[in-house]
Design an enzyme around this catalytic site. Structure first.
Site, short mmCIF file in Angstrom:
data_model
loop_
_atom_site.label_atom_id
_atom_site.label_comp_id
_atom_site.label_asym_id
_atom_site.label_seq_id
_atom_site.Cartn_x
_atom_site.Cartn_y
_atom_site.Cartn_z
NE ARG A 122 -67.90 -88.14 -1.21
CZ ARG A 122 -68.66 -87.70 -0.20
NH1 ARG A 122 -69.87 -87.29 -0.44
NH2 ARG A 122 -68.18 -87.70 1.01
CE LYS A 228 -57.37 -89.08 -26.73
NZ LYS A 228 -56.56 -88.15 -26.01
NE ARG A 242 -56.68 -93.17 -23.55
CZ ARG A 242 -57.60 -92.42 -22.98
NH1 ARG A 242 -58.68 -92.97 -22.49
NH2 ARG A 242 -57.46 -91.11 -22.90
CG HIS A 249 -46.71 -89.84 -26.88
ND1 HIS A 249 -47.01 -89.80 -28.22
CD2 HIS A 249 -47.42 -88.83 -26.31
CE1 HIS A 249 -47.87 -88.82 -28.43
NE2 HIS A 249 -48.13 -88.21 -27.29
N1 NAD Z 1 -55.64 -85.10 -21.20
C1 NAD Z 1 -54.98 -85.58 -22.22
O1 NAD Z 1 -55.32 -86.66 -22.75
C2 NAD Z 1 -53.81 -84.82 -22.77
C3 NAD Z 1 -53.24 -85.19 -23.99
C4 NAD Z 1 -52.18 -84.43 -24.48
C5 NAD Z 1 -51.71 -83.34 -23.76
N2 NAD Z 1 -52.28 -83.01 -22.57
C6 NAD Z 1 -51.81 -81.84 -21.81
O2 NAD Z 1 -52.10 -80.68 -22.57
C7 NAD Z 1 -51.23 -79.64 -22.13
C8 NAD Z 1 -50.74 -78.87 -23.32
O3 NAD Z 1 -51.85 -78.32 -23.99
P1 NAD Z 1 -51.71 -77.15 -25.10
O4 NAD Z 1 -50.62 -77.50 -26.03
O5 NAD Z 1 -53.05 -76.90 -25.62
O6 NAD Z 1 -51.11 -75.94 -24.24
P2 NAD Z 1 -51.79 -74.73 -23.43
O7 NAD Z 1 -53.08 -75.12 -22.86
O8 NAD Z 1 -50.74 -74.25 -22.49
O9 NAD Z 1 -52.01 -73.65 -24.56
C9 NAD Z 1 -50.89 -73.09 -25.22
C10 NAD Z 1 -50.94 -71.56 -25.23
O10 NAD Z 1 -51.89 -71.14 -26.21
C11 NAD Z 1 -52.79 -70.19 -25.64
N3 NAD Z 1 -54.04 -70.31 -26.41
C12 NAD Z 1 -55.02 -71.21 -26.23
N4 NAD Z 1 -55.92 -71.10 -27.21
C13 NAD Z 1 -55.52 -70.08 -28.02
C14 NAD Z 1 -56.01 -69.52 -29.21
N5 NAD Z 1 -57.11 -69.99 -29.82
N6 NAD Z 1 -55.34 -68.47 -29.75
C15 NAD Z 1 -54.20 -68.01 -29.18
N7 NAD Z 1 -53.64 -68.54 -28.07
C16 NAD Z 1 -54.30 -69.57 -27.50
C17 NAD Z 1 -52.85 -70.54 -24.19
O11 NAD Z 1 -53.26 -69.44 -23.43
C18 NAD Z 1 -51.41 -70.94 -23.91
O12 NAD Z 1 -50.64 -69.80 -23.68
C19 NAD Z 1 -50.13 -80.30 -21.32
O13 NAD Z 1 -50.31 -80.00 -19.96
C20 NAD Z 1 -50.35 -81.79 -21.56
O14 NAD Z 1 -49.97 -82.58 -20.46
C21 NAD Z 1 -53.32 -83.73 -22.07
#
Ligand code: NAD
Length: 366
Positions: A122, A228, A242, A249
């Protein structure tokens, strides 16, 4: 009839630390400020090697109990199956309500691990250790957690704020250039809507940022996080302010969906910014000079408006109608009134627009 009276006043404030070289201090910081019966480190295959294992040995050296769980990585890991697998491993290992989840990775790991923490027994506490630029400026802050389903992205999830966000920009040295630019677009977006000085700083130091200079990146991240954090503090669950985070987007999500998620989120948002910025310019809200400055910055981040020609404008408009934030089938748009400011009318920060205006902006951007 009985009524269960429950008025919630909870303080969910949390700290965000952005500091080049912070990783080395994280184990000590966790032990001192976030005591736990066990530290559950959730990483993907890349971040496990980058920092996950070091974090684990740092915590063990301090006599702490740890559990390191690794997901394959990539959007596919944000699934019900991966969530269940992690939960089962945590249950088998005996993790209790005093365990602390540490999400070590990009937005994928952050969203998944945060959602695991939101529902495990939970709800247990979690800390974000973002390792991508996108996670440092955006996804690790704000408490949105969740997973994807076959019917759409982020459709199942929870608002659950972390205990802390600990970001070390030095980790970004390992990040591929395309991923770095992807995250910088989100930072640029924050500045376009809310911080004109941040926009100028990014413009001036863009080449250092793209070459991974940790001090420059730390300043950009800190400024973007400040935007943010201020927006989220004013409106945790997306009722009003927000919505400004949604600039670019509405079109961006439509393009991502139409591309079958083959273009990166930041790349889609950059194109969305160009289209939605043009809508603001066509409406007389945004000056040509400001629009050109935005276009030049995005071009330097690798945005090619030509990519838009792959999508039929009418299909893009149709895809915007299914947007999670649309109201009564009408997509809504954040309109810039200048760099650092957005249109607000009747208390709303996002506005419906006739299809012909969207089509006009789409056609003119290509
Ligand atoms: N929660 C929120 O408010 C919010 C906002 C925007 C996006 N998102 C989500 O975030 C996700 C995308 O996140 P992302 O762009 O970070 O992608 P990701 O988490 O897939 O990371 C991208 C790639 O980079 C690699 N990686 C991570 N850190 C690294 C580093 N320091 N050096 C080398 N490689 C590294 C990862 O293993 C992965 O292969 C989506 O699922 C999206 O929906 C969430």
């Amino acid at each position: 009839m009985l009524k269960v009276k429950l008025k919630k006043t909870v303080d969910e404030s949390y700290e965000i630390i952005v500091e080049a070289g912070l990783s080395k201090r994280i184990p000590a910081l966790l032990v001192r400020r976030y005591p736990a019966s066990r530290y559950v480190i959730i990483a993907d295959r890349i971040t496990e090697k980058l920092i996950g294992k070091k974090l684990e040995s740092g915590l063990r050296a301090k006599g702490m109990q740890t559990l390191l769980l690794v997901v394959p990585g990539g959007e596919r890991s944000k699934s019900r199956e991966e969530k269940a697998r992690i939960e089962d491993l945590m249950l088998k290992a005996g993790c209790d309500r005093k365990s602390l989840v540490i999400a070590v990775g990009g937005g994928v790991v952050g969203d998944l691990a945060g959602f695991v923490a939101a529902t495990y027994m939970r709800g247990i506490r979690y800390v974000q250790v973002p390792t991508t630029m996108l996670a440092m400026v955006d996804s690790a802050i704000g408490g949105k957690t969740g997973i994807d389903t076959a019917l759409g992205k982020n459709l199942i999830g929870a608002f659950c704020q972390p205990e802390a966000v600990l970001a070390d920009p030095a980790l970004l040295r390992a990040l591929p250039a395309r991923q770095l630019a992807n995250g910088l677009v989100e930072a640029a977006k924050m500045f376009m809507t809310s911080d004109a000085r941040g926009f100028s700083y990014l413009k001036k130091h863009l080449s250092s940022a793209l070459s991974g200079n940790p001090e420059v990146l730390a300043r950009i991240i800190a400024r973007a996080v400040a935007v943010k954090a201020a927006v989220v503090s004013a409106d945790e669950k997306e009722g009003g302010k927000r919505m400004v985070l949604n600039f670019g987007h509405t079109i961006g999500h439509a393009l991502e969906k139409l591309s079958g998620y083959r273009i990166l989120h930041g790349e889609a948002v950059a194109l969305g910014i160009l289209v939605e910025g043009r809508m603001a310019m066509n409406a007389g809200a945004l000056s040509r000079t400001d629009y050109d400055a935005i276009q030049n910055l995005l071009a330097a981040l690798g945005t090619h408006p030509k990519i838009l020609s792959r999508f039929a404008p009418s299909a893009v408009v149709r895809a915007t109608k299914g947007d999670k934030k649309s109201v009564g089938g009408h997509a809504r748009y954040v309109l810039l009134t200048g760099i650092g400011s957005v249109k607000k009318s009747g208390g709303a920060y996002a506005h419906a627009a006739p299809d012909r205006e969207v089509l006009k902006a789409l056609r003119a951007t290509i």
